[in-house]
Each structure stands twice: as structure tokens, then as C-alpha cells.
Design a protein around this motif. Structure first.
Motif, PDB file in Angstrom:
ATOM      1  N   LEU A 135       0.838  -1.195   0.000  1.00 40.77           N
ATOM      2  CA  LEU A 135       0.000   0.000   0.000  1.00 40.77           C
ATOM      3  C   LEU A 135       0.876   1.250   0.000  1.00 40.77           C
ATOM      4  O   LEU A 135       1.676   1.468   0.894  1.00 40.77           O
ATOM      5  N   ALA A 136       0.713   2.075  -1.042  1.00 38.30           N
ATOM      6  CA  ALA A 136       1.472   3.317  -1.151  1.00 38.30           C
ATOM      7  C   ALA A 136       0.587   4.479  -0.744  1.00 38.30           C
ATOM      8  O   ALA A 136      -0.583   4.553  -1.137  1.00 38.30           O
ATOM      9  N   CYS A 166      -2.957   0.704  -4.136  1.00 36.72           N
ATOM     10  CA  CYS A 166      -2.412  -0.645  -4.046  1.00 36.72           C
ATOM     11  C   CYS A 166      -2.678  -1.374  -5.358  1.00 36.72           C
ATOM     12  O   CYS A 166      -3.592  -1.014  -6.107  1.00 36.72           O
ATOM     13  N   VAL A 167      -1.881  -2.375  -5.653  1.00 38.27           N
ATOM     14  CA  VAL A 167      -1.970  -3.129  -6.900  1.00 38.27           C
ATOM     15  C   VAL A 167      -2.426  -4.545  -6.591  1.00 38.27           C
ATOM     16  O   VAL A 167      -1.895  -5.190  -5.677  1.00 38.27           O
ATOM     17  N   LEU A 180      -4.614  -4.460 -11.583  1.00 41.55           N
ATOM     18  CA  LEU A 180      -5.560  -3.373 -11.369  1.00 41.55           C
ATOM     19  C   LEU A 180      -5.047  -2.509 -10.227  1.00 41.55           C
ATOM     20  O   LEU A 180      -4.644  -3.018  -9.181  1.00 41.55           O
ATOM     21  N   ILE A 181      -5.048  -1.204 -10.440  1.00 42.31           N
ATOM     22  CA  ILE A 181      -4.580  -0.261  -9.425  1.00 42.31           C
ATOM     23  C   ILE A 181      -5.792   0.380  -8.772  1.00 42.31           C
ATOM     24  O   ILE A 181      -6.603   1.030  -9.437  1.00 42.31           O
ATOM     25  N   THR A 226     -12.798   7.361  -5.101  1.00 39.15           N
ATOM     26  CA  THR A 226     -12.145   6.081  -5.357  1.00 39.15           C
ATOM     27  C   THR A 226     -12.076   5.853  -6.860  1.00 39.15           C
ATOM     28  O   THR A 226     -12.977   6.256  -7.598  1.00 39.15           O
ATOM     29  N   GLU A 227     -11.026   5.196  -7.300  1.00 41.33           N
ATOM     30  CA  GLU A 227     -10.840   4.889  -8.714  1.00 41.33           C
ATOM     31  C   GLU A 227     -10.200   3.523  -8.852  1.00 41.33           C
ATOM     32  O   GLU A 227      -9.426   3.085  -7.991  1.00 41.33           O
TER      33      GLU A 227
END
Length: 448
Positions: free
Chosen positions: A255-256, A274-275, A284-285, A299-300
Motif C-alpha cells: 500500500l502506497a 495498491c496493486v 488493477l490499481i 475512489t478509482e
């Protein structure tokens, strides 16, 4: 003291008509002559738009009349900017719902009506121009003697505006900008896309929030409690991240967290990313932004990986209830088609998201219902649109239709648990030069 009389209209309708319950009248003083007039207030709703209150005043003594539209319900998430090209006489009949915070510009007329200079109103484009002309004509008799130069200039302007209002001089452009998001221009082509009206939604600035009367404040204790209410449901994990819990809990190495300015108030907020890996697809990011200052959240879900060499088209023949549970990802560049309904939703419609086929149908229904505020069942156009929505809603029960996801960047997918899957057809194709140009691929410069 003024007395009021209220008339209750009972209705069993569960649609928008259910909101119209109370019409009240009250005696009030006329601001022009001082006699007693009548003010009427009615709560109603514009189908597929939102609840509004209509307020009108009339005085039998001097004939003074005025009306105002105010908006009920929650504040929309974004401001809205609409640019409508009036290219033919029929376009002058488009209904425009305008709030007091909306500004109007007509570049060809060199006209700008600033925000908060008029009350909220609902009128046609022709009626709006005619009302403006009538207002300018009121003082012309006085200007003719006192200021002949201004009188001549205003006369020329009135003649030009009248030629626009009557359709004698076309086309022209109507630009409506409303940071409150409570304005709308009718789409006579619904449910199809309006080729003459472009709609852009944007995040408000802190100054715009203050202007419309919403002072950004820090999150309250109640809002903090709301964030931790969702404790039920199954655990959904990917790459060590539990998506059934807020991203603030158990932050892992995957988690960045990046501090970026808030789109609403400009203060620094946290953007968490997060990926996760989707089997037989790309990464998916997932991005989640939250501002502790004003409470803005977003959120995206975006597709990761490189640029695909070819586009990809998924065609799914939906036949059983199990097909509704298929998972899918729709990217911003994906076009959604349902040939049986003649439905095609262009790129960027509804944004990007990860859901099931049933969830996609629900999102399409809600999106089209909300984005077409003038689909009233009382008009022929409204009846046609209502029938279309009924057919779209009935797809989940009919289960005999085809869903097509066409993505020129191959960033979308429909899941399959069968090998081979007789109901799902996946095609790869070469992108056209026009698609490469729209996606900006032709402008990319790569140093080898």
C-alpha cells in the motif's frame, strides 16, 4: 399576520410524483403597490433530475408577478458546465433549469449573465432570451431622451438578441456553468447521446464552496464513526490487502500513501494506492483519496501494465442467471453495447469500475435515469424513454441478450470459468488511425 391555506394531494405513486405532496398558499404584501397578493409554494420533482420547490407570487391589484425555483435534496458531488450549440429552430424549445449560482454566456452575442444576479428559473432557450429582451426594452423610453448613444447601442443589441430568439440567426452557443451542479439543459435525443450538448463535471474549489454557502469543515466525530460502521461481510483480499476494511487499517508494504492537494478545498490529503492481480488479466490499481479537512472522498480503479498492440472486443451471450454473476472490469476507454436494445454507451461513460454483469446493468440503469432529467412520462419523448428504461431493467429477467465490451486499449475484460467458453467470444483487432489519434497514441514519442 398573513394566513395560509394548505392543500394536501394524496398519491400512491412510488415514482417522482410521490414527492409532490403539499401545495400551500399564503397572503403576502406586494413589493410594488403595497396591496395584498398571494404566494404559492409547491414541492415537486423533475423526473430523473431532482426535487425542486416552485414559488410564485401574484398581485391582482397591479398585476405584479414573479416566480422562483429552488432546489431540494443533497448537494451534487460536482459542479457542471454545459456547452449547447443551438443549430436549428427546434433547439430553441430546449428546457433550461438554472440555479441562482449558474452563469450563462452566449459568445456570439457577447453576452454574459453572472452568477447570483438572477433567481433560480426553469424556461426554454427562446423564453430565456425573450425575457432578457423584455427587460432591456423596459428602460429604452427613458434612455432615448437622456442617453441617445446608449439607446442606439442597446437597440442594436436587442435586434440581434431577437434574431437569435426567433431563430432568424443561427447557430449560436449557450454556455451554462454552475458550481452547485443544480442546472441542466434538456436532452431531446434521450436515451441517445446529445450531439449538440457537451457536459463536463468538475470538482469545486474552496472558493466555489464558500460562494454557494457550504463552508468546508473538518470531519466531525459522527463522520469518523460512520467510517468504521461497516464490519460485516466476507473478507476480500488481494496482494495482502483486505478490501472489506478501510485502507487505513493494517497498511501493508503493497500500500502506497502519497500526500496530494484536495480537489475540493486545496488542502493536503492522502491518496492511497495498491496493486492487485486479476487472474488471466492485467494488474488493477485501486486508488482511494480522502481529505481530513473538508471530508472529500473519491475512489478509482485503473488498469495497469503496458499499452496493448491491438484492441479487444468481448461478446457475451447471456442465457442463464449464472451469467449475471460473471465478474468484469470496464475501463474508461471501453464502449458498452447491447445490440438487442440498440444501446451504445461511449467511452468514459460511468468511468472505470470492477463489478459483476448484474452490477453493470444496475449502474447503466441508474446512470441513464439520473442523467436524463427531462424524461417525463407525460410527453411522447418521455414515454419512449420510460419504455427503453423498462426494457433495460428487464434484461436481468429476460436473460436473452448480448453484452459487448469494445476496448481499443484491451484494458477491459469479462471473466470466464469455462474452457472453452461457448458463450464468450473474444476478438482482437487492429486499431484505426482515428482511434490512435483519439487515444493520443500518434502523439507519443518513445526513444529507443
Amino acid at each position: 399576520m398573513a394566513t395560509s391555506q394548505a392543500v394536501i394531494h394524496n398519491t400512491e405513486s412510488k415514482d417522482y410524483d410521490a414527492f409532490t405532496k403539499l401545495v400551500s398558499t399564503a397572503k403576502s404584501m406586494c413589493e410594488v403597490c403595497g396591496d395584498e397578493g398571494c404566494t404559492s409554494v409547491m414541492a415537486t420533482a423533475v423526473p430523473f433530475f431532482k426535487e425542486i420547490s416552485l414559488v410564485s407570487f401574484s398581485c391582482e391589484g397591479c398585476g405584479n408577478r414573479n416566480a422562483e425555483v429552488s432546489f431540494c435534496g443533497e448537494l451534487p458531488e460536482c459542479g457542471v458546465r454545459m456547452e449547447c450549440k443551438v443549430a436549428e429552430c427546434a433547439h430553441l424549445n430546449r428546457i433550461v433549469v438554472k440555479s441562482e449560482y449558474a452563469s450563462i454566456r452566449i459568445p456570439e452575442l457577447d453576452l454574459e449573465i453572472p452568477a447570483r444576479t438572477q433567481k433560480g428559473s426553469m424556461n426554454s432557450i427562446e423564453g430565456m432570451l425573450s425575457k432578457m429582451v423584455a427587460g432591456l426594452q423596459e428602460g429604452q423610453a427613458t434612455r432615448k431622451d437622456s442617453d441617445p448613444q446608449s439607446y442606439a447601442k442597446i437597440n442594436d443589441f436587442i435586434a440581434l438578441a431577437q434574431s437569435f430568439a426567433t431563430g432568424a440567426k443561427l447557430p449560436f452557443t449557450l454556455i451554462l456553468d454552475d458550481p452547485s451542479g443544480n442546472s441542466c439543459i434538456q436532452n431531446p435525443y434521450a436515451p441517445a447521446e446529445d450531439p449538440f450538448n457537451s457536459v463536463c463535471r468538475y470538482a469545486r474549489t474552496r472558493e466555489q464552496l464558500l460562494e454557494i454557502g457550504y463552508n468546508p469543515e473538518p470531519i466531525t466525530e459522527k463522520q469518523e464513526d460512520d467510517k468504521s460502521e461497516d464490519k460485516g461481510g466476507e473478507s476480500i483480499t488481494a496482494q495482502g490487502v483486505d478490501f472489506s476494511k478501510p485502507l487505513t487499517e493494517k497498511e501493508s508494504e503493497e500500500l502506497a500513501v502519497i500526500d496530494i492537494p484536495c480537489y475540493a478545498c486545496g488542502e493536503m490529503g492522502k491518496n492511497k494506492m495498491c496493486v492487485c492481480q486479476v487472474p488471466h488479466f492485467n494488474n488493477l490499481i485501486t486508488m482511494c483519496f480522502e481529505c481530513d479537512k473538508c471530508g472529500y472522498k473519491s475512489t478509482e480503479v485503473k488498469s495497469g501494465g503496458g499499452l496493448a498492440e491491438k484492441g479487444k472486443r468481448f461478446s457475451l451471450a447471456v442465457k442463464t442467471p449464472n451469467d449475471l454473476a460473471r465478474e468484469l472490469y470496464k475501463a474508461d476507454t471501453c464502449v458498452i453495447c447491447v445490440p438487442e436494445l440498440g444501446l451504445e454507451m461511449e467511452t468514459a461513460a460511468m468511468g472505470s469500475f470492477y463489478t459483476t454483469l448484474e452490477g453493470l446493468l444496475d449502474k447503466m440503469y441508474c446512470s441513464m435515469k439520473i442523467s436524463n432529467p427531462f424524461g417525463s412520462s407525460q410527453s411522447p419523448q418521455g414515454k419512449k424513454f420510460a419504455e427503453f428504461l423498462d426494457k433495460l431493467k428487464g434484461l436481468k429477467e429476460k436473460l436473452q441478450f448480448t453484452l459487448v465490451l469494445d476496448d481499443p486499449l484491451a484494458s477491459s475484460f469479462i471473466s470466464s470459468s469455462l474452457d472453452p467458453d461457448q458463450q464468450l467470444v473474444v476478438e482482437e483487432y487492429e486499431r484505426t488511425e482515428e482511434q490512435n489519434d483519439e487515444l493520443g497514441i500518434n502523439d507519443m514519442k518513445v526513444n529507443c
